[in-house]
Scaffold this motif. Sequence first.
Motif, mmCIF file in Angstrom:
data_model
loop_
_atom_site.group_PDB
_atom_site.id
_atom_site.type_symbol
_atom_site.label_atom_id
_atom_site.label_comp_id
_atom_site.label_asym_id
_atom_site.label_seq_id
_atom_site.Cartn_x
_atom_site.Cartn_y
_atom_site.Cartn_z
ATOM 1 N N LEU A 154 -4.270 -7.015 -3.652
ATOM 2 C CA LEU A 154 -4.798 -6.580 -4.943
ATOM 3 C C LEU A 154 -3.845 -7.024 -6.048
ATOM 4 O O LEU A 154 -4.203 -7.804 -6.909
ATOM 5 C CB LEU A 154 -4.967 -5.057 -4.935
ATOM 6 C CG LEU A 154 -5.534 -4.420 -6.189
ATOM 7 C CD1 LEU A 154 -6.933 -4.917 -6.455
ATOM 8 C CD2 LEU A 154 -5.549 -2.910 -6.045
ATOM 9 N N ALA A 155 -2.615 -6.523 -5.981
ATOM 10 C CA ALA A 155 -1.624 -6.914 -6.971
ATOM 11 C C ALA A 155 -0.813 -8.065 -6.402
ATOM 12 O O ALA A 155 -0.750 -8.252 -5.203
ATOM 13 C CB ALA A 155 -0.718 -5.732 -7.271
ATOM 14 N N PRO A 156 -0.167 -8.865 -7.280
ATOM 15 C CA PRO A 156 0.652 -9.981 -6.780
ATOM 16 C C PRO A 156 1.757 -9.502 -5.836
ATOM 17 O O PRO A 156 2.073 -10.150 -4.848
ATOM 18 C CB PRO A 156 1.242 -10.571 -8.060
ATOM 19 C CG PRO A 156 0.321 -10.154 -9.144
ATOM 20 C CD PRO A 156 -0.248 -8.846 -8.738
ATOM 21 N N ASP A 157 2.358 -8.344 -6.154
ATOM 22 C CA ASP A 157 3.381 -7.804 -5.248
ATOM 23 C C ASP A 157 2.749 -6.655 -4.473
ATOM 24 O O ASP A 157 3.128 -5.520 -4.590
ATOM 25 C CB ASP A 157 4.591 -7.299 -6.041
ATOM 26 C CG ASP A 157 4.173 -6.284 -7.095
ATOM 27 O OD1 ASP A 157 2.984 -6.273 -7.449
ATOM 28 O OD2 ASP A 157 5.034 -5.506 -7.527
ATOM 29 N N ASP A 158 1.784 -7.012 -3.697
ATOM 30 C CA ASP A 158 0.964 -6.000 -3.035
ATOM 31 C C ASP A 158 1.705 -5.400 -1.852
ATOM 32 O O ASP A 158 1.495 -5.749 -0.715
ATOM 33 C CB ASP A 158 -0.337 -6.637 -2.559
ATOM 34 C CG ASP A 158 -1.341 -5.581 -2.119
ATOM 35 O OD1 ASP A 158 -1.145 -4.417 -2.489
ATOM 36 O OD2 ASP A 158 -2.280 -5.948 -1.425
ATOM 37 N N SER A 159 2.623 -4.526 -2.149
ATOM 38 C CA SER A 159 3.354 -3.893 -1.055
ATOM 39 C C SER A 159 2.620 -2.654 -0.591
ATOM 40 O O SER A 159 2.201 -2.536 0.544
ATOM 41 C CB SER A 159 4.762 -3.536 -1.518
ATOM 42 O OG SER A 159 4.698 -2.956 -2.808
ATOM 43 N N SER A 160 2.450 -1.717 -1.508
ATOM 44 C CA SER A 160 1.796 -0.488 -1.085
ATOM 45 C C SER A 160 0.547 -0.207 -1.906
ATOM 46 O O SER A 160 -0.257 0.625 -1.543
ATOM 47 C CB SER A 160 2.767 0.686 -1.246
ATOM 48 O OG SER A 160 3.094 0.815 -2.608
ATOM 49 N N ILE A 161 0.391 -0.935 -2.991
ATOM 50 C CA ILE A 161 -0.680 -0.598 -3.915
ATOM 51 C C ILE A 161 -2.040 -0.797 -3.268
ATOM 52 O O ILE A 161 -2.343 -1.860 -2.754
ATOM 53 C CB ILE A 161 -0.585 -1.460 -5.174
ATOM 54 C CG1 ILE A 161 0.731 -1.176 -5.873
ATOM 55 C CG2 ILE A 161 -1.755 -1.202 -6.099
ATOM 56 C CD1 ILE A 161 1.196 -2.299 -6.728
ATOM 57 N N GLY A 162 -2.797 0.233 -3.298
ATOM 58 C CA GLY A 162 -4.196 0.096 -2.927
ATOM 59 C C GLY A 162 -4.449 -0.088 -1.453
ATOM 60 O O GLY A 162 -5.513 -0.511 -1.049
ATOM 61 N N ILE A 163 -3.479 0.268 -0.637
ATOM 62 C CA ILE A 163 -3.744 0.165 0.800
ATOM 63 C C ILE A 163 -4.713 1.250 1.210
ATOM 64 O O ILE A 163 -5.615 1.044 1.986
ATOM 65 C CB ILE A 163 -2.430 0.250 1.583
ATOM 66 C CG1 ILE A 163 -1.725 -1.100 1.501
ATOM 67 C CG2 ILE A 163 -2.688 0.598 3.033
ATOM 68 C CD1 ILE A 163 -0.353 -1.084 2.059
#
Lengths: 227, 533
Positions: B491-500
């Motif tokens: 979702l985000a470029p640094d999709d670490s935890s966002i929106g999991i």
Amino acid sequence: MTTGRVLVVDDDPSLAEMLSIILEGEGLEVTVCAAGDLALRAFRESKPDVVLLDVMLPGIDGVEVCRQIRAESTVPIVMLTARTDTVDVVLGLESGADDYVTKPFKPQELVARVRARLRRGDDNAEAETLQLGDLTIDVPGHVVTREGSTILLTPLEFDLLVALARKPWQVFSRETLLEQVWGYRHAGDTRLVNVHVQRLRSKVENDPENPQIVLTVRGVGYKAGKA
Amino acid sequence: MFLGTFVALALGTYMYQRIATGLTARATSIGEQQALNERDYAQSLFNNAPRTDINSLRAIGLQIAAPVTGTGRESDGGQHDRIVIMRSVDNTFPPLGIISTESGDERLIPASLRAAVQKDPTHAQLQIGTAPVNGKMIPAVIVGARIVIPNAGNYDFYLVSPMTAETQMLGIVRTSFLLGGLALTLLLAGIAYLVTRMVVSPVRDAAHVSERLTAGALNERMQVSGEDDLARLATSFNAMADSLQRQIRQLEDLSKLQQRFTSDVSHELRTPLTTIRMASDMIHASRSDFTAPVARSAELLSRELDRFETLLTDLLEISRFDAGAATASHEPGDLRDIVERVVDGCESLAAAQGVRLRVHARRPAVAPMDARRIERIVRNLVTNAIEHAEHKPVDITVAANPTAVAVAVRDYGVGLREGDAEQVFNRFWRADPARARTIGGTGLGLSISLEDARLHDGWLQAWGEPGNGACFRLTLPVRAGQPIVRSPVTLAPDDSSIGIAMPRGNSLTMGTPAAGGPVGHSDPGGERWRSAR
């Protein structure tokens, strides 16, 4: 331009008049009826080629009128509905309507639907006989027979059966059938197809629970049974 | 129960020990007394012996040792007493031999006792040993003392007195204790059962009823019986349930009424709108016959009618969601086909805005879906992206993993301000009301999309950063009822935890800001995003 007679059954005078203006502008002959309980008489008197029927009517509601007309005629019926809820639409279709338009509709859309219903009959007149299961289909004569006895189908049901029977090797998606049988250019409501296939089956199948003529191909659509 | 058994056992054992000790003490004192009597009797017999040759003395000894009855000993038990007369260790007279009641009895005498008698001949020595009675070895009191036989010297006199009576008594005690313990345990179990019946089961009932209430069975009530505290609990519990039910019903009625009203209004508006629509089209079609201002008016009329119609359709759709009347058919479909259709449909719009649409879809992404609704979502996301892309390209990515399929629409335009990502799904929400709209929209598009996604148990999430663009992602489960573990697209470029995970509580009740909303984040100072149809 085909001339044809259209019966408009609608209780809203403005809409009925507007419909008349539009359809007459298309060169069609329009009769208006404002109440459900008068509709059947109006139908018998005007002998229309297409019926435009509002679902919400004073007296008898549109679904019931549809059933009454269907009981004595195979005339194409297009329902005008303000409701797009599945139940209402399916109820209308099950009562025998061939097609429906949802209010508010554009004039061109309505005209296209009416034209599509009127179109039949003026295509080819060559003798063509199809065999599907134990059914014999006389295409130009619009007659379907099983072992000599005629099965009464509405023009639309007939078209649906012919479309399937002409290419028994092909599986038709609902979208394809909508385009070929209903004359929709863009994806319409596939519920139309489901309901009409059910109705067709109830007429042509020996056992509608276990169809042999119109087969469902899960996830794809329908195809004709073995000839 | 276990505790009860344990207590009964411990108590029984203790009392048994006490009784055994008491009995032993009694038996020893009796045995000692008896032994002394016997010894005195034997001593006197020997002292008064008429002849003191070995044979006579032996005969006397045998007479003493012979099983005697009726010599004042206790009636039973006494008959098993043995007497043993043995030569003392330091005796130098010719031996008389061992005299005993039964041959072999001398083996019952422990060596330690003999040593004790040897050491202290003046007192009776006492020890507990064992002796055979009727073939069984049972505990016995063994008393030893010294007698002096004329012409034969010192002899040890032993009385072996088995504790037959005591053993029997102990046996009886043990049996009664065992039976008593068993009875006590059963009694405890019974009491525990009764207590459970009386106290625990009403509590359990209450728990059950409240579970049913929670599950939505609002008519569930507790049974009230008696007048104790539990009955009071049941009564107040029922009162609470009544009040809750009443309030829920009221709210339900109210919300039904409101939904019904929205739906009716929308429907009632449709018939006149149809007439207006057709009339307007007639006028619009012949606008070339009018003067310029009238012709322009006809155009405006026609265009705004389109908008009005769309708004009405959207309102109706939302009211259907609110009424819970929306149903989705679930047939396997490929997200790629839908994206392709949408991109085809949006091509002219994109061209008009100078936006290039780039589709990245390599592998099939098949999931059960209502193609009409999913297409509506994707079209909504794509048109939104085109509108906010600021002539930069828009990336549309389709991917699949074992639990989910997803499509993400990424633009590199104005992006979202902080907090906007939570707001974009709100009805009629517009990030910047002052911004001129280029593409018509009702402000309901994303709300409807969110409801559509929810109907599929899917996720619809937004991310955005001011100046860096925004990304909207739709994730659908591959199998109905199987939760999405992770979306296959970032979702985000640094999709670490966002929106999991799909956050809960993104309710879309009209008039209230959607609590939570799909996760998104952004930095302050950015531009705007709005939901367009």
